[in-house]
Design a protein around this motif. Structure first.
Motif, PDB file in Angstrom:
ATOM      1  N   CYS A  60      81.135 -50.938  13.837  1.00  9.15           N
ATOM      2  CA  CYS A  60      82.564 -51.009  13.504  1.00  9.15           C
ATOM      3  C   CYS A  60      83.506 -50.864  14.692  1.00  9.15           C
ATOM      4  O   CYS A  60      84.712 -51.015  14.540  1.00  9.15           O
TER       5      CYS A  60
ATOM      6  N   GLN B 272      94.450 -44.748  14.104  1.00  8.86           N
ATOM      7  CA  GLN B 272      94.349 -45.824  13.122  1.00  8.86           C
ATOM      8  C   GLN B 272      92.901 -46.282  12.977  1.00  8.86           C
ATOM      9  O   GLN B 272      92.452 -46.614  11.891  1.00  8.86           O
ATOM     10  N   THR B 273      92.149 -46.283  14.077  1.00  7.78           N
ATOM     11  CA  THR B 273      90.746 -46.690  14.035  1.00  7.78           C
ATOM     12  C   THR B 273      89.978 -45.857  13.013  1.00  7.78           C
ATOM     13  O   THR B 273      89.174 -46.380  12.262  1.00  7.78           O
TER      14      THR B 273
ATOM     15  N   ASN C  22      84.198 -48.106  16.472  1.00 10.61           N
ATOM     16  CA  ASN C  22      84.773 -46.772  16.646  1.00 10.61           C
ATOM     17  C   ASN C  22      84.334 -46.190  17.994  1.00 10.61           C
ATOM     18  O   ASN C  22      83.155 -45.957  18.213  1.00 10.61           O
TER      19      ASN C  22
ATOM     20  N   GLN D  26      91.369 -44.115  10.484  1.00  8.59           N
ATOM     21  CA  GLN D  26      91.959 -44.238   9.151  1.00  8.59           C
ATOM     22  C   GLN D  26      91.424 -45.465   8.429  1.00  8.59           C
ATOM     23  O   GLN D  26      91.336 -45.488   7.214  1.00  8.59           O
ATOM     24  N   ASP D  27      91.066 -46.487   9.184  1.00  4.67           N
ATOM     25  CA  ASP D  27      90.553 -47.720   8.602  1.00  4.67           C
ATOM     26  C   ASP D  27      89.050 -47.599   8.389  1.00  4.67           C
ATOM     27  O   ASP D  27      88.251 -48.165   9.118  1.00  4.67           O
ATOM     28  N   THR D  28      88.651 -46.852   7.367  1.00  3.49           N
ATOM     29  CA  THR D  28      87.241 -46.675   7.055  1.00  3.49           C
ATOM     30  C   THR D  28      86.632 -48.034   6.724  1.00  3.49           C
ATOM     31  O   THR D  28      87.207 -48.829   5.995  1.00  3.49           O
ATOM     32  N   VAL D  29      85.458 -48.290   7.290  1.00  4.60           N
ATOM     33  CA  VAL D  29      84.781 -49.561   7.069  1.00  4.60           C
ATOM     34  C   VAL D  29      83.747 -49.381   5.968  1.00  4.60           C
ATOM     35  O   VAL D  29      82.853 -48.544   6.075  1.00  4.60           O
TER      36      VAL D  29
ATOM     37  N   ARG E  88      83.566 -43.430  11.087  1.00  2.00           N
ATOM     38  CA  ARG E  88      84.347 -44.519  10.496  1.00  2.00           C
ATOM     39  C   ARG E  88      83.560 -45.329   9.471  1.00  2.00           C
ATOM     40  O   ARG E  88      84.078 -45.702   8.434  1.00  2.00           O
ATOM     41  N   CYS E  89      82.276 -45.625   9.757  1.00  5.90           N
ATOM     42  CA  CYS E  89      81.519 -46.495   8.844  1.00  5.90           C
ATOM     43  C   CYS E  89      80.241 -45.849   8.309  1.00  5.90           C
ATOM     44  O   CYS E  89      79.556 -46.440   7.487  1.00  5.90           O
TER      45      CYS E  89
END
Length: 182
Positions: A102, A50-51, A104, A53-56, A150-151
């Motif tokens: 973020c 989930q970390t 990650n 998948q949640d693109t910042v 992620r970010c």
């Protein structure tokens, strides 16, 4: 035709086996390293799918509001902190290093080593899904930049002069990292 089918089938099965192996490895790592306790700066390091998948996505102004001046310089402007005079180069505690922007989780103390360069160095990320490697042609040379998957923040660079088992040296900026002790 039958030979072509068998080759295609074998290739697909091989790829599926690799994907299942990576998922099993990521799941084992997730179980061993997962945590939801906030770091000193309030960032939470959780190792799960989930970390990622949640693109910042934030504007540069929003990044300026949540990062220190040094973090912004390194993470968003692709700067580099001074060698030997940074937070995690000499850190020997056991734990997880995540993206300071973020949260990650990207590296563990288990793959950290003393490179003599003055920056925290690791021979492998937790998972290849956690970092992104891109070509960097700045400063008149070709290098491989390491970004947070992620970010998209700049974390450091990776070089082919590290120890076994990978032979890689992920040379990272402490300002780009958060640390959670085990």
């Amino acid at each position: 035709m039958k030979t072509l089918f068998l080759i295609a089938f074998a290739s697909i099965m091989s790829l599926m086996g690799c994907a299942q192996q990576e998922t099993a490895t990521d799941a084992a790592t997730s179980t061993a390293l997962a945590g939801d306790e906030p770091l000193d700066d309030g960032t939470v390091l959780e190792l799960n799918d989930q970390t990622l998948q949640d693109t910042v996505v934030k504007t540069e102004e929003e990044w300026r509001q949540v990062l220190t001046q040094e973090q912004y310089y390194v993470l968003r402007e692709e700067g580099t902190e001074r060698p030997f005079d940074n937070k995690y180069n000499s850190n020997e505690r056991k734990g997880v290093y995540g993206c300071a922007a973020c949260g990650n989780p990207m590296f563990t103390s288990e793959t950290k080593f003393e490179s003599g360069t003055g920056w925290p160095s690791f021979y492998a990320p937790i998972s290849e899904k956690r970092v992104k490697e891109v070509e960097d042609v700045a400063l008149g040379m070709v290098r491989t930049e390491v970004e947070c998957a992620r970010c998209g923040s700049h974390i450091g660079h990776v070089f082919p002069d590290g120890p076994e088992p990978t032979g890689l040296r992920y040379c990272l900026n402490s300002a780009a990292l958060s640390f959670k002790a085990k």
